[in-house]
Design a protein around this motif. Structure first.
Motif, PDB file in Angstrom:
ATOM      1  N   GLU A 135      34.786  56.495  39.160  1.00  0.00           N
ATOM      2  CA  GLU A 135      36.119  56.230  39.712  1.00  0.00           C
ATOM      3  C   GLU A 135      36.175  56.797  41.132  1.00  0.00           C
ATOM      4  O   GLU A 135      36.064  57.999  41.333  1.00  0.00           O
ATOM      5  CB  GLU A 135      37.204  56.873  38.852  1.00  0.00           C
ATOM      6  CG  GLU A 135      38.616  56.666  39.398  1.00  0.00           C
ATOM      7  CD  GLU A 135      39.677  57.376  38.584  1.00  0.00           C
ATOM      8  OE1 GLU A 135      40.807  57.544  39.101  1.00  0.00           O
ATOM      9  OE2 GLU A 135      39.383  57.787  37.439  1.00  0.00           O
ATOM     10  N   LEU A 136      36.348  55.930  42.101  1.00  0.00           N
ATOM     11  CA  LEU A 136      36.419  56.354  43.497  1.00  0.00           C
ATOM     12  C   LEU A 136      37.854  56.763  43.824  1.00  0.00           C
ATOM     13  O   LEU A 136      38.780  55.959  43.697  1.00  0.00           O
ATOM     14  CB  LEU A 136      35.974  55.227  44.425  1.00  0.00           C
ATOM     15  CG  LEU A 136      35.686  55.590  45.874  1.00  0.00           C
ATOM     16  CD1 LEU A 136      34.519  56.569  45.963  1.00  0.00           C
ATOM     17  CD2 LEU A 136      35.385  54.345  46.693  1.00  0.00           C
TER      18      LEU A 136
ATOM     19  N   GLU B  41      30.896  52.435  49.629  1.00  0.00           N
ATOM     20  CA  GLU B  41      31.836  52.040  48.579  1.00  0.00           C
ATOM     21  C   GLU B  41      31.334  50.811  47.832  1.00  0.00           C
ATOM     22  O   GLU B  41      31.491  50.696  46.611  1.00  0.00           O
ATOM     23  CB  GLU B  41      33.214  51.764  49.176  1.00  0.00           C
ATOM     24  CG  GLU B  41      33.941  53.000  49.650  1.00  0.00           C
ATOM     25  CD  GLU B  41      35.323  52.678  50.211  1.00  0.00           C
ATOM     26  OE1 GLU B  41      35.775  51.518  50.064  1.00  0.00           O
ATOM     27  OE2 GLU B  41      35.938  53.582  50.795  1.00  0.00           O
ATOM     28  N   GLN B  42      30.738  49.886  48.555  1.00  0.00           N
ATOM     29  CA  GLN B  42      30.196  48.684  47.943  1.00  0.00           C
ATOM     30  C   GLN B  42      29.149  49.036  46.888  1.00  0.00           C
ATOM     31  O   GLN B  42      29.109  48.435  45.799  1.00  0.00           O
ATOM     32  CB  GLN B  42      29.572  47.797  49.027  1.00  0.00           C
ATOM     33  CG  GLN B  42      28.950  46.505  48.522  1.00  0.00           C
ATOM     34  CD  GLN B  42      28.345  45.684  49.654  1.00  0.00           C
ATOM     35  OE1 GLN B  42      28.786  45.773  50.807  1.00  0.00           O
ATOM     36  NE2 GLN B  42      27.319  44.904  49.350  1.00  0.00           N
TER      37      GLN B  42
ATOM     38  N   GLU C 135      28.509  52.267  36.862  1.00  0.00           N
ATOM     39  CA  GLU C 135      29.371  52.236  35.685  1.00  0.00           C
ATOM     40  C   GLU C 135      30.036  53.591  35.441  1.00  0.00           C
ATOM     41  O   GLU C 135      29.393  54.636  35.525  1.00  0.00           O
ATOM     42  CB  GLU C 135      28.554  51.846  34.452  1.00  0.00           C
ATOM     43  CG  GLU C 135      29.380  51.733  33.182  1.00  0.00           C
ATOM     44  CD  GLU C 135      28.532  51.405  31.966  1.00  0.00           C
ATOM     45  OE1 GLU C 135      29.090  51.358  30.856  1.00  0.00           O
ATOM     46  OE2 GLU C 135      27.300  51.220  32.134  1.00  0.00           O
TER      47      GLU C 135
ATOM     48  N   SER D 121      30.728  51.068  43.813  1.00  0.00           N
ATOM     49  CA  SER D 121      31.494  50.212  42.907  1.00  0.00           C
ATOM     50  C   SER D 121      30.618  49.587  41.824  1.00  0.00           C
ATOM     51  O   SER D 121      31.123  49.082  40.819  1.00  0.00           O
ATOM     52  CB  SER D 121      32.199  49.105  43.700  1.00  0.00           C
ATOM     53  OG  SER D 121      31.261  48.180  44.230  1.00  0.00           O
ATOM     54  N   GLN D 122      29.301  49.639  42.020  1.00  0.00           N
ATOM     55  CA  GLN D 122      28.375  49.073  41.048  1.00  0.00           C
ATOM     56  C   GLN D 122      27.939  50.095  39.993  1.00  0.00           C
ATOM     57  O   GLN D 122      27.207  49.750  39.062  1.00  0.00           O
ATOM     58  CB  GLN D 122      27.144  48.532  41.778  1.00  0.00           C
ATOM     59  CG  GLN D 122      27.446  47.453  42.799  1.00  0.00           C
ATOM     60  CD  GLN D 122      26.232  47.063  43.618  1.00  0.00           C
ATOM     61  OE1 GLN D 122      25.103  47.190  43.153  1.00  0.00           O
ATOM     62  NE2 GLN D 122      26.446  46.583  44.840  1.00  0.00           N
TER      63      GLN D 122
ATOM     64  N   THR E 248      41.197  58.005  46.007  1.00  0.00           N
ATOM     65  CA  THR E 248      41.812  57.606  47.273  1.00  0.00           C
ATOM     66  C   THR E 248      42.211  58.847  48.051  1.00  0.00           C
ATOM     67  O   THR E 248      43.000  59.664  47.578  1.00  0.00           O
ATOM     68  CB  THR E 248      43.055  56.734  47.027  1.00  0.00           C
ATOM     69  OG1 THR E 248      42.669  55.562  46.294  1.00  0.00           O
ATOM     70  CG2 THR E 248      43.686  56.314  48.349  1.00  0.00           C
TER      71      THR E 248
END
Length: 246
Positions: free
Chosen positions: A159-160, A149-150, A156, A153-154, A162
Motif C-alpha cells: 500500500e503506497l 510508483e509504477q 502484491e 504498484s506491481q 499519500t
C-alpha cells in the motif's frame, strides 16, 4: 543482454544487500549481469564539492571498467546522473541507466512476483526526479508520473501512502549535509515527520544516500519505520517489521 552493474561506493561499503538485491532482480529478468571488480567511486563527491578537475582518474577507470556492455545499470539516481552529465564520454553516458529507469523504459516490466504487505512511503530523490526525470515535479502544471510508483504498484500487498509533500528534498545533498549540517538535519526531520503522519511503515527510495540520511534521523528519534531500498522491495526481500504491529 549484457549488463554492467555499477554499484556506488557507499552501497558497496555500507549496504551490500542493496547491490545483491539489484543483481538478483536483474537476473530474474533475464539479464546477463557482470560486476567489474575494479570499479571505485565515480567521482561525484569531488565534483559536488567543486573539484571536478580532479576526477580524471575516476572517469578513466569508469570508462575502462564499463566498456563493451550493452547497458550500465546503477541503483542510484545521483551517481547515474553524474556519469551521464560529467563523465565526458557520450558513448558511455548513453548506455547508463538508473535501476527503475532501466526496468520501466528498457525492460518494460509489467509484473513482478513480489509480495510486501506493508504501508510504503516513497521518497522521490532530487537527482532522479529533477535530473533524470524519473518522476514529475509537483511544482509543474503537468500530469503526475513516477517510474518508482509504477513498479511498486506491481508488488502484491503493498500500500503506497499519500504524503503531504511527495517530492520535498530530504536535506542530504551529498556534501551539503557536511557543510550545512543543522539545515540538513532539520530538512530530514521534516521529511521523516511527513512519513510518520502518513502512516509509513517502510520508507523507500531509489537512492541509498538519501535513505542513509533519513535512517539516521529515524534511529535517533526511535521511530517505528524501516528503511529499504527499492531494489529490495521489488526483488521480494522478506522482512518482519515492528512497525507492522502498530
Amino acid at each position: 543482454m549484457n549488463v554492467g552493474l555499477f554499484i556506488p561506493c557507499y552501497v558497496d561499503q555500507f549496504y551490500p544487500q542493496v547491490a545483491i538485491a539489484t543483481l538478483e532482480l536483474l537476473e530474474k529478468q533475464g539479464c546477463n549481469v557482470h560486476f567489474p571488480p575494479n570499479q571505485t567511486c565515480c567521482g561525484q563527491p569531488m565534483a559536488n564539492s567543486g573539484f571536478e578537475h580532479l576526477t580524471g582518474g575516476c572517469n578513466e577507470l569508469f570508462a575502462k571498467n564499463f566498456a563493451g556492455f550493452d547497458y550500465i545499470v546503477c541503483p542510484s539516481g545521483s551517481c547515474t546522473l553524474h556519469i551521464k552529465e560529467h563523465l565526458g564520454v557520450p558513448e558511455i553516458a548513453s548506455r547508463c541507466y538508473e535501476l527503475t529507469e532501466f526496468l520501466t523504459d528498457i525492460l518494460h516490466i509489467k509484473s513482478l512476483p513480489s509480495y510486501f504487505p506493508y504501508k510504503v512511503g516513497l521518497h522521490q530523490s532530487c537527482h532522479g526526479q529533477r535530473g533524470l526525470k524519473l518522476s514529475q515535479m509537483s511544482e509543474l502544471n503537468a500530469p503526475h508520473f513516477s517510474k518508482a510508483e509504477q513498479l511498486l504498484s506491481q508488488v502484491e500487498g503493498l500500500e503506497l501512502v499519500t504524503l503531504q509533500r511527495r517530492d520535498e528534498c530530504c536535506g542530504f545533498g551529498g556534501t551539503f549535509c557536511v557543510s550545512e549540517e543543522a539545515l540538513s538535519v532539520r530538512m530530514g526531520q521534516d521529511r521523516v515527520m511527513d512519513h510518520v503522519h502518513s502512516g509509513t511503515q517502510v520508507l523507500t527510495a531509489g537512492d541509498m544516500s538519501c535513505l542513509m540520511h533519513l535512517e539516521g534521523i529515524i534511529r535517533r528519534e526511535k521511530l517505528p519505520i524501516r528503511v529499504m531500498h527499492l531494489a529490495e522491495i521489488l526483488n521480494g526481500v522478506a522482512v518482519e517489521l515492528d512497525a507492522a504491529k502498530k
